[in-house]
Design a protein around this motif. Structure first.
Motif, PDB file in Angstrom:
ATOM      1  N   PHE A  78       0.827  -1.210   0.000  1.00 17.09           N
ATOM      2  CA  PHE A  78       0.000   0.000   0.000  1.00 17.09           C
ATOM      3  C   PHE A  78       0.861   1.261   0.000  1.00 17.09           C
ATOM      4  CE2 PHE A  78      -2.714   2.981   2.665  1.00 17.09           C
ATOM      5  CZ  PHE A  78      -3.643   3.261   1.684  1.00 17.09           C
ATOM      6  N   TRP A  79       1.871   1.305   0.879  1.00 15.79           N
ATOM      7  CA  TRP A  79       2.709   2.516   0.951  1.00 15.79           C
ATOM      8  C   TRP A  79       3.415   2.764  -0.375  1.00 15.79           C
ATOM      9  CZ3 TRP A  79       0.218   4.432   4.450  1.00 15.79           C
ATOM     10  CH2 TRP A  79      -0.005   3.851   5.688  1.00 15.79           C
ATOM     11  N   GLU A  80       3.883   1.689  -1.017  1.00 18.59           N
ATOM     12  CA  GLU A  80       4.549   1.842  -2.314  1.00 18.59           C
ATOM     13  C   GLU A  80       3.560   2.287  -3.391  1.00 18.59           C
ATOM     14  OE1 GLU A  80       6.304  -1.940  -3.117  1.00 18.59           O
ATOM     15  OE2 GLU A  80       7.938  -1.639  -1.692  1.00 18.59           O
ATOM     16  N   ASN A  81       2.281   2.092  -3.146  1.00 17.92           N
ATOM     17  CA  ASN A  81       1.225   2.452  -4.089  1.00 17.92           C
ATOM     18  C   ASN A  81       0.866   3.927  -4.067  1.00 17.92           C
ATOM     19  OD1 ASN A  81      -0.697  -0.491  -4.067  1.00 17.92           O
ATOM     20  ND2 ASN A  81      -0.277   0.693  -5.888  1.00 17.92           N
ATOM     21  N   LEU A  82       1.412   4.682  -3.123  1.00 13.62           N
ATOM     22  CA  LEU A  82       0.982   6.059  -2.921  1.00 13.62           C
ATOM     23  C   LEU A  82       2.103   7.051  -3.225  1.00 13.62           C
ATOM     24  CD1 LEU A  82      -0.857   5.579   0.500  1.00 13.62           C
ATOM     25  CD2 LEU A  82      -1.846   5.505  -1.803  1.00 13.62           C
ATOM     26  N   VAL A  83       1.711   8.171  -3.816  1.00 14.27           N
ATOM     27  CA  VAL A  83       2.621   9.296  -4.053  1.00 14.27           C
ATOM     28  C   VAL A  83       1.828  10.581  -3.862  1.00 14.27           C
ATOM     29  CG1 VAL A  83       4.180   8.147  -5.683  1.00 14.27           C
ATOM     30  CG2 VAL A  83       2.178   9.319  -6.549  1.00 14.27           C
TER      31      VAL A  83
ATOM     32  N   LYS B 181       0.056  10.288 -12.243  1.00 10.48           N
ATOM     33  CA  LYS B 181      -0.695  10.407 -13.506  1.00 10.48           C
ATOM     34  C   LYS B 181      -0.710   9.054 -14.208  1.00 10.48           C
ATOM     35  CE  LYS B 181      -0.774  14.849 -12.772  1.00 10.48           C
ATOM     36  NZ  LYS B 181      -1.387  15.011 -11.485  1.00 10.48           N
ATOM     37  N   THR B 182      -1.835   8.694 -14.786  1.00 11.09           N
ATOM     38  CA  THR B 182      -1.945   7.401 -15.458  1.00 11.09           C
ATOM     39  C   THR B 182      -0.964   7.270 -16.619  1.00 11.09           C
ATOM     40  OG1 THR B 182      -3.769   8.234 -16.810  1.00 11.09           O
ATOM     41  CG2 THR B 182      -4.352   7.019 -14.787  1.00 11.09           C
ATOM     42  N   GLU B 183      -0.459   8.379 -17.118  1.00 11.59           N
ATOM     43  CA  GLU B 183       0.527   8.337 -18.203  1.00 11.59           C
ATOM     44  C   GLU B 183       1.807   7.623 -17.771  1.00 11.59           C
ATOM     45  OE1 GLU B 183      -1.052  11.227 -17.258  1.00 11.59           O
ATOM     46  OE2 GLU B 183      -2.402  11.363 -18.977  1.00 11.59           O
ATOM     47  N   ALA B 184       2.032   7.508 -16.469  1.00 13.56           N
ATOM     48  CA  ALA B 184       3.214   6.806 -15.958  1.00 13.56           C
ATOM     49  C   ALA B 184       3.071   5.290 -16.092  1.00 13.56           C
ATOM     50  CB  ALA B 184       3.460   7.180 -14.496  1.00 13.56           C
ATOM     51  N   ALA B 185       1.897   4.823 -16.535  1.00  9.89           N
ATOM     52  CA  ALA B 185       1.638   3.380 -16.652  1.00  9.89           C
ATOM     53  C   ALA B 185       1.005   3.063 -18.012  1.00  9.89           C
ATOM     54  CB  ALA B 185       0.733   2.919 -15.518  1.00  9.89           C
TER      55      ALA B 185
ATOM     56  N   LYS C  43       3.441   4.670 -11.628  1.00 10.35           N
ATOM     57  CA  LYS C  43       4.742   4.144 -12.050  1.00 10.35           C
ATOM     58  C   LYS C  43       5.003   2.810 -11.353  1.00 10.35           C
ATOM     59  CE  LYS C  43       9.609   5.336 -12.458  1.00 10.35           C
ATOM     60  NZ  LYS C  43      10.629   6.360 -12.204  1.00 10.35           N
ATOM     61  N   THR C  44       4.730   2.731 -10.056  1.00  8.46           N
ATOM     62  CA  THR C  44       4.877   1.473  -9.325  1.00  8.46           C
ATOM     63  C   THR C  44       3.895   0.432  -9.850  1.00  8.46           C
ATOM     64  OG1 THR C  44       5.745   2.517  -7.343  1.00  8.46           O
ATOM     65  CG2 THR C  44       4.638   0.402  -7.036  1.00  8.46           C
ATOM     66  N   ALA C  45       2.665   0.854 -10.113  1.00 11.49           N
ATOM     67  CA  ALA C  45       1.658  -0.073 -10.644  1.00 11.49           C
ATOM     68  C   ALA C  45       2.118  -0.645 -11.989  1.00 11.49           C
ATOM     69  CB  ALA C  45       0.320   0.632 -10.781  1.00 11.49           C
TER      70      ALA C  45
ATOM     71  N   HIS D  39       5.042 -12.317  -9.915  1.00  8.84           N
ATOM     72  CA  HIS D  39       4.768 -12.513  -8.496  1.00  8.84           C
ATOM     73  C   HIS D  39       6.085 -12.580  -7.726  1.00  8.84           C
ATOM     74  CE1 HIS D  39       3.652 -14.880  -4.908  1.00  8.84           C
ATOM     75  NE2 HIS D  39       2.531 -14.205  -4.992  1.00  8.84           N
ATOM     76  N   ASP D  40       7.059 -13.306  -8.257  1.00 12.97           N
ATOM     77  CA  ASP D  40       8.351 -13.434  -7.577  1.00 12.97           C
ATOM     78  C   ASP D  40       9.079 -12.102  -7.487  1.00 12.97           C
ATOM     79  OD1 ASP D  40       7.967 -16.133  -7.116  1.00 12.97           O
ATOM     80  OD2 ASP D  40       9.113 -16.767  -8.872  1.00 12.97           O
ATOM     81  N   ASP D  41       8.978 -11.266  -8.528  1.00 13.04           N
ATOM     82  CA  ASP D  41       9.608  -9.943  -8.485  1.00 13.04           C
ATOM     83  C   ASP D  41       9.049  -9.120  -7.334  1.00 13.04           C
ATOM     84  OD1 ASP D  41      11.016 -10.500 -10.860  1.00 13.04           O
ATOM     85  OD2 ASP D  41       9.485  -9.543 -12.123  1.00 13.04           O
ATOM     86  N   LEU D  42       7.750  -9.128  -7.218  1.00 15.52           N
ATOM     87  CA  LEU D  42       7.082  -8.335  -6.195  1.00 15.52           C
ATOM     88  C   LEU D  42       7.450  -8.810  -4.798  1.00 15.52           C
ATOM     89  CD1 LEU D  42       4.981  -6.150  -5.467  1.00 15.52           C
ATOM     90  CD2 LEU D  42       3.271  -7.950  -5.563  1.00 15.52           C
ATOM     91  N   PHE D  43       7.408 -10.114  -4.590  1.00 18.36           N
ATOM     92  CA  PHE D  43       7.635 -10.630  -3.251  1.00 18.36           C
ATOM     93  C   PHE D  43       9.118 -10.704  -2.884  1.00 18.36           C
ATOM     94  CE2 PHE D  43       3.202 -11.392  -3.746  1.00 18.36           C
ATOM     95  CZ  PHE D  43       2.723 -11.128  -2.480  1.00 18.36           C
TER      96      PHE D  43
END
Length: 187
Positions: free
Chosen positions: A55-60, A68-72, A166-168, A176-180
């Motif tokens: 969650f914390w990594e999900n916020l800016v 901005k959605t342009e980052a994804a 950008k994180t998303a 899954h392995d990258d994330l965990f």
């Protein structure tokens, strides 16, 4: 959010560490009953740590270019393919978040076939089973009550202004392995 991070998340980490220490003691003693009895504590507090770390990594900050959605671009293209438009996705995700009764989380995930789905989890249950959590929103009252009181819908509306796209995008393109791997490094 500072109180949320410093008190709630910290409590999950401390309780997880204590439960894991007790579990190790029970394992060394061969106390199977104690090991089994500790599983709910490990699941709840481990899930609380995992969910909040994501969650914390999900916020800016809302004025960040990453908000901005342009980052994804790859993710937003897939969102448009899956839901027809970003607005349709936002409506579906918001409805799922607001449908959570009591405490839980709402997630945009990539399943093992690479498809996007919206899922909810109860209490601190983490996303498991090979799905990649792309975006997670904490729907426990402690996440919004101090700022929004009982205005859950306003919290959901405003969370979209601080999502780290950008994180998303990175999570969407990863596994899954990258994330965990990053979560394992924290333990």
């Amino acid at each position: 959010m500072e109180l949320h991070h410093s008190k709630h998340h910290t409590a999950y980490v401390n309780n997880l560490n204590n439960a894991l220490l007790s579990h190790a003691t029970a394992m060394n003693a061969g106390d199977i009953a104690a090991q089994i009895a500790l599983q709910p504590l490990i699941k709840f507090n481990g899930g609380g740590h995992i969910n909040h770390a994501l969650f914390w990594e999900n916020l800016v900050p809302s004025d960040s270019p990453d908000a901005k959605t342009e980052a994804a671009p790859s993710l937003t293209d897939e969102i448009a393919k899956t839901w027809g438009s970003f607005d349709s996705f936002k409506k579906a995700y918001s409805a799922a978040l607001l449908s959570i009764q009591g405490s839980g989380w709402g997630w945009l995930v990539k399943d093992q076939a690479g498809r996007l789905r919206i899922v909810t989890t109860k209490d601190q249950d983490p996303v498991v089973g090979g799905e990649v959590p792309i975006i997670g929103v904490d729907m426990w009252e402690h996440a919004y009550y101090l700022q929004y009181l009982n205005g859950k819908a306003a919290y959901v509306e405003n969370i979209f202004h601080v999502i780290n796209w950008k994180t998303a995008e990175k999570r969407f393109l990863g596994t899954h392995d990258d994330l965990f791997a990053s979560l394992r490094a924290m333990l």
